[in-house]
Design a protein around this motif. Structure first.
Motif, mmCIF file in Angstrom:
data_model
loop_
_atom_site.group_PDB
_atom_site.id
_atom_site.type_symbol
_atom_site.label_atom_id
_atom_site.label_comp_id
_atom_site.label_asym_id
_atom_site.label_seq_id
_atom_site.Cartn_x
_atom_site.Cartn_y
_atom_site.Cartn_z
ATOM 1 N N SER A 118 0.843 -1.268 0.113
ATOM 2 C CA SER A 118 0.001 -0.004 0.100
ATOM 3 C C SER A 118 0.906 1.413 -0.072
ATOM 4 O O SER A 118 0.484 2.308 -0.841
ATOM 5 N N HIS A 119 1.952 1.215 0.531
ATOM 6 C CA HIS A 119 3.046 2.532 0.696
ATOM 7 C C HIS A 119 3.593 2.313 -0.725
ATOM 8 O O HIS A 119 3.923 3.617 -1.204
ATOM 9 N N HIS A 120 3.833 1.554 -1.285
ATOM 10 C CA HIS A 120 4.511 1.380 -2.479
ATOM 11 C C HIS A 120 3.649 1.976 -3.549
ATOM 12 O O HIS A 120 4.183 2.895 -4.543
ATOM 13 N N PHE A 121 2.385 1.723 -3.478
ATOM 14 C CA PHE A 121 1.394 2.337 -4.598
ATOM 15 C C PHE A 121 0.943 3.594 -4.249
ATOM 16 O O PHE A 121 0.494 4.260 -5.300
ATOM 17 N N ARG A 122 0.790 4.062 -3.037
ATOM 18 C CA ARG A 122 0.416 5.295 -2.775
ATOM 19 C C ARG A 122 1.205 6.468 -1.852
ATOM 20 O O ARG A 122 1.071 7.415 -2.115
ATOM 21 N N ARG A 123 2.312 5.975 -1.337
ATOM 22 C CA ARG A 123 3.242 6.723 -0.698
ATOM 23 C C ARG A 123 2.403 7.677 0.369
ATOM 24 O O ARG A 123 2.693 9.109 0.136
ATOM 25 N N TYR A 124 1.402 7.235 1.149
ATOM 26 C CA TYR A 124 0.955 8.220 2.128
ATOM 27 C C TYR A 124 1.496 9.013 2.896
ATOM 28 O O TYR A 124 2.773 8.280 3.377
ATOM 29 N N VAL A 125 1.556 10.000 3.346
ATOM 30 C CA VAL A 125 2.062 10.621 4.584
ATOM 31 C C VAL A 125 1.099 10.673 5.740
ATOM 32 O O VAL A 125 0.225 11.395 5.789
ATOM 33 N N ILE A 126 1.331 9.687 6.578
ATOM 34 C CA ILE A 126 0.182 9.333 7.639
ATOM 35 C C ILE A 126 0.671 10.458 8.993
ATOM 36 O O ILE A 126 1.794 10.410 9.558
ATOM 37 N N ALA A 127 -0.363 11.197 9.319
ATOM 38 C CA ALA A 127 -0.183 12.007 10.634
ATOM 39 C C ALA A 127 -0.667 11.297 11.796
ATOM 40 O O ALA A 127 -1.598 10.480 11.873
ATOM 41 N N GLY A 128 0.010 11.705 12.877
ATOM 42 C CA GLY A 128 -0.366 11.294 14.180
ATOM 43 C C GLY A 128 0.342 10.071 14.668
ATOM 44 O O GLY A 128 0.067 9.575 15.569
ATOM 45 N N GLU A 186 11.186 6.617 5.053
ATOM 46 C CA GLU A 186 9.852 7.376 5.043
ATOM 47 C C GLU A 186 8.986 7.226 5.965
ATOM 48 O O GLU A 186 8.181 8.160 6.457
ATOM 49 N N ILE A 187 8.956 6.068 6.563
ATOM 50 C CA ILE A 187 7.997 5.795 7.836
ATOM 51 C C ILE A 187 8.611 6.377 9.106
ATOM 52 O O ILE A 187 7.854 6.757 9.675
ATOM 53 N N VAL A 188 9.703 5.701 9.233
ATOM 54 C CA VAL A 188 10.362 6.116 10.657
ATOM 55 C C VAL A 188 10.539 7.489 10.711
ATOM 56 O O VAL A 188 10.298 8.282 11.764
ATOM 57 N N GLY A 189 11.558 7.854 9.610
ATOM 58 C CA GLY A 189 11.923 9.241 9.595
ATOM 59 C C GLY A 189 10.929 10.172 9.325
ATOM 60 O O GLY A 189 10.653 11.173 10.107
#
Length: 729
Positions: A644-654, A672-675
């Motif tokens: 899902s991250h590969h296809f959309r690259r969401y920037v998830i808040a919170g 991208e996820i941890v940092g």
């Protein structure tokens, strides 16, 4: 951005939503496979003028799909050509050799010639594709008039230093026999080198293989390559000198060794593509010109000659390029045109209309690798044949008349057909493939890798039909069913995985195989300004088959209890804790995702922990709702998959803490996820600086992923040391 096309796991497949391209036009029928009469390579080329091609529809499979992405437009006999042929027949000289013709079914004399408007309409139609047998009338030119285009590099004396000669035409029988025995017994001699900051692992088949015969370790520029004369000037203009990476890659690629390159990136992708396309075009030209030269020699010497050339395969296609999207196909075609510089490109308008999408989809905040893959036409259902004639490139050629095939794994698998319907299957066009290029293999892993495996299973099989093949011209190793021992496979990927390693290992190229990969410093050092405590927990698994169960057991016994304790806390006024909320659980495998999701849904142990989930199969509305509930605290936990991250690259808040059920294949995702996610939370003032954390679960079977994240120098200690907890700050 919703994913386009086929969301399919490596162990299964589910059809996803189509984008505006309609998954390669949903109105088409791709169920059938077309059969074509194979035209011998020497008959197709250099006839002084383009001969007409006639296509007769097959009654048996009239409604089935064609083998090519878009069919060639059927051509009718032109009155002018008929007049010229009659004049040539009346004025033929008694000394001129007789022209060879192929038996064919002519169209009725009353057939009407379609107008130009009708032809253009038929050319641009993607909705109607018919199963047809290609029947051509081909006439060879007199032997003394055959144009070899570049006579200065077509001497009768072969170049003993040319890898094309030593690998395909005149291999050393003793060395080949020794290496073939090594391949059959799986005996390889490995040798690891350090070249220009890259690790090069070369494996040569055979117990006592002589590696001194390999190409030079480095090349300074195109002038050192054994190129066809008409490619030298263009190649030198495009790349006068090689950089450090190219100095390693070019000798391996042009030496016809199998190559697995694990350092592909958005910055070097153009260089790799140019190298692969130059190699492909050079190979096609050397194969084709040798056939034309031998045709001329046979025509000069007549039937009394003892000359019996072996210069062909069973079918014409020699190069296969497997790419992830139509945009990647456009880039490959442009690279081919750049190195060849054709005077004419037939059907180029059709190609541009079908493959180019100039709409700007993404802003600059998306990562470079994401934009490179999904910008433009990201449809992953396509296949196209490319044919070279005199100074001309023809697109949408029939597969059996093509020199280079460009396809996605899904498109090519549907062209081959299903094992369940043997009558409609057709893989004969893959029987004589000599060079395979798999570009952006890491993206193919996120489509359906089973399609790639299926294609390789059907490469270089003995054809089931002759397709007009002249078996007296077929190379002996084709007849001996040893074509896979001569096929070169070149794979470009951003990183290595067990699937790619297995594909590379299964190669049976007698020239050997080479893996090139970088020395990793570790993605944990590239997290940006955020400072988070990163804890790595190693669990033990008795075997790779038992690893999924061992991972789940460790997760539920060691990770879940601490998560429950966090959920029981009250939210602090600063929002630093938020009552255990803000926990993102990253899960690489969809099968593991389903298992964890079911656990959160049914287990009494986590009854107090509310959760949301975003997988590759979640639609936009479902994903948006899960993200909103996670940010508001309604969901304390969010399950998030790698694809899902590969296809959309969401920037998830919170996000306040990250739990990695497993490390991602792509190390950029870790950054991208941890940092990225923790940094955004600090910027949004919902996380105090330095209070973010990451917990990573890994086993010894994650060594490839772990190396890319923690670095090549640390991975050995983390796998071998007795301790099972490692902290990084």
């Amino acid at each position: 951005m919703p994913p386009r096309g086929k969301f399919s796991g490596r162990r299964g497949s589910v059809r996803g939503r189509g984008g505006k391209s309609g998954r390669g036009n949903a109105k088409r029928s791709y169920g059938g496979v077309q059969k074509f009469d194979n035209t011998r390579l020497e008959e197709v080329e250099e006839s002084g003028s383009e001969m007409s091609e006639e296509v007769s529809s097959s009654d048996e499979h009239e409604s089935e799909a064609s083998i090519s992405d878009v069919e060639e437009t059927p051509a009718t006999t032109q009155p002018y050509m008929a007049l010229m042929q009659s004049l040539e027949k009346d004025s033929a000289s008694s000394t001129a050799p007789n022209a060879k013709r192929r038996k064919l079914d002519h169209q009725p004399p009353s057939a009407e010639v379609p107008s130009t408007a009708e032809e253009e309409k038929e050319d641009s139609s993607d909705d109607e594709e018919h199963d047809a047998d290609l029947v051509e009338e081909l006439e060879e030119e007199p032997a003394n008039e055959i144009d070899l285009e570049d006579n200065d590099d077509d001497e009768d004396t072969p170049d003993a230093t040319d890898p094309f000669e030593t690998h395909f035409v005149n291999p050393d029988n003793t060395e080949y026999s020794t290496r073939l025995k090594g391949i059959q017994s799986s005996v390889y001699q490995p040798k690891q080198l350090e070249r220009n900051g890259w690790r090069v692992l070369r494996s040569t088949p055979g117990q006592d293989s002589d590696q001194t015969s390999q190409p030079p370790a480095t090349l300074s520029g195109p002038s050192s390559l054994k190129l066809k004369h008409r490619l030298i000037e263009t190649a030198s203009k495009l790349r006068p000198t090689f950089d450090k990476l190219e100095q390693i890659m070019y000798p391996i690629t042009f030496g016809y060794q199998d190559l697995l390159f694990c350092g592909r990136s958005a910055s070097n992708s153009e260089s790799l593509r140019r190298m692969a396309c130059l190699h492909a075009v050079n190979h096609v030209f050397k194969t084709r010109d040798r056939v034309i030269k031998n045709n001329a020699k046979l025509a000069r010497e007549g039937e009394t000659t003892d000359f019996e050339p072996r210069d062909q395969g069973f079918t014409r296609p020699k190069v296969l390029m497997i790419l992830p999207t139509r945009e990647a196909a456009v880039k490959a075609v442009n690279a081919i045109c750049a190195v060849y510089e054709p005077d004419q490109q037939e059907n180029r308008k059709r190609f541009d209309e079908s493959y180019i999408d100039r709409e700007v989809k993404f802003s600059s905040d998306k990562s470079a690798d994401f934009r490179e893959l999904f910008e433009g036409n990201d449809d992953d259902m396509f296949r196209i044949g490319i044919k070279f004639t005199r100074k001309t490139i023809k697109y949408f050629a029939q597969f059996y008349n093509s020199d280079i095939l460009i396809a996605s794994p899904l498109g090519l698998r549907m062209a081959i057909g299903s094992e369940g319907d043997k009558k409609k299957m057709d893989y004969d066009f893959l029987s004589s493939i000599e060079v395979v290029v798999v570009d952006h293999a890491d993206a193919l892993l996120n489509q359906n890798w089973e399609h790639v495996e299926y294609i390789f299973e059907h490469l270089n099989r003995q054809p089931r039909e002759a397709h007009g093949c002249d078996f007296s011209r077929v190379r002996e190793w084709y007849l001996d069913n040893q074509a896979e021992n001569f096929r070169q496979t070149v794979v470009f990927s951003a990183f290595n995985t067990p699937e790619l390693s297995e594909l590379h290992r299964r190669g049976k190229n007698w020239a050997g195989r080479v893996r090139v990969q970088p020395e990793y410093n570790g993605m944990i050092q590239e997290l940006g300004p955020v400072k988070a405590k990163q804890t790595y927990s190693r669990f033990e698994a008795p075997s790779i088959a038992d690893e999924p169960d061992a991972r789940f057991t460790y997760f539920t016994s060691a990770i879940i209890p601490s998560l429950i304790k966090l959920a029981g806390r009250k939210s602090s006024s600063s929002g630093a804790d938020a009552g255990g909320g803000g926990t993102l659980i990253f899960i690489p495998s969809y099968l593991d995702f389903v298992r964890v999701r079911n656990y959160f849904s049914t287990s009494d142990a986590v009854e107090s922990v509310s959760f949301g989930a975003i997988s590759e199969y979640a639609d936009v509305r479902e994903a948006s709702r899960a993200r909103s509930h996670f940010l508001s605290g309604r969901h304390k936990v969010l399950l998030y998959t790698e694809r899902s991250h590969h296809f959309r690259r969401y920037v998830i808040a919170g996000v306040r803490r990250v739990i990695m059920y497993g490390l991602p294949d792509n190390p950029i995702f870790y950054r991208e996820i941890v940092g990225g996610f923790l940094s955004k939370s600090e910027q949004d003032m919902c996380l105090e600086p330095g209070r973010g954390s990451a917990r990573v679960v890994f086993s010894k079977y994650d060594v490839l992923k772990l190396e890319r994240v923690v670095g090549s120098k640390r991975v050995g200690k983390m796998i071998r040391e007795r301790g099972d907890m490692f902290d990084f700050i």
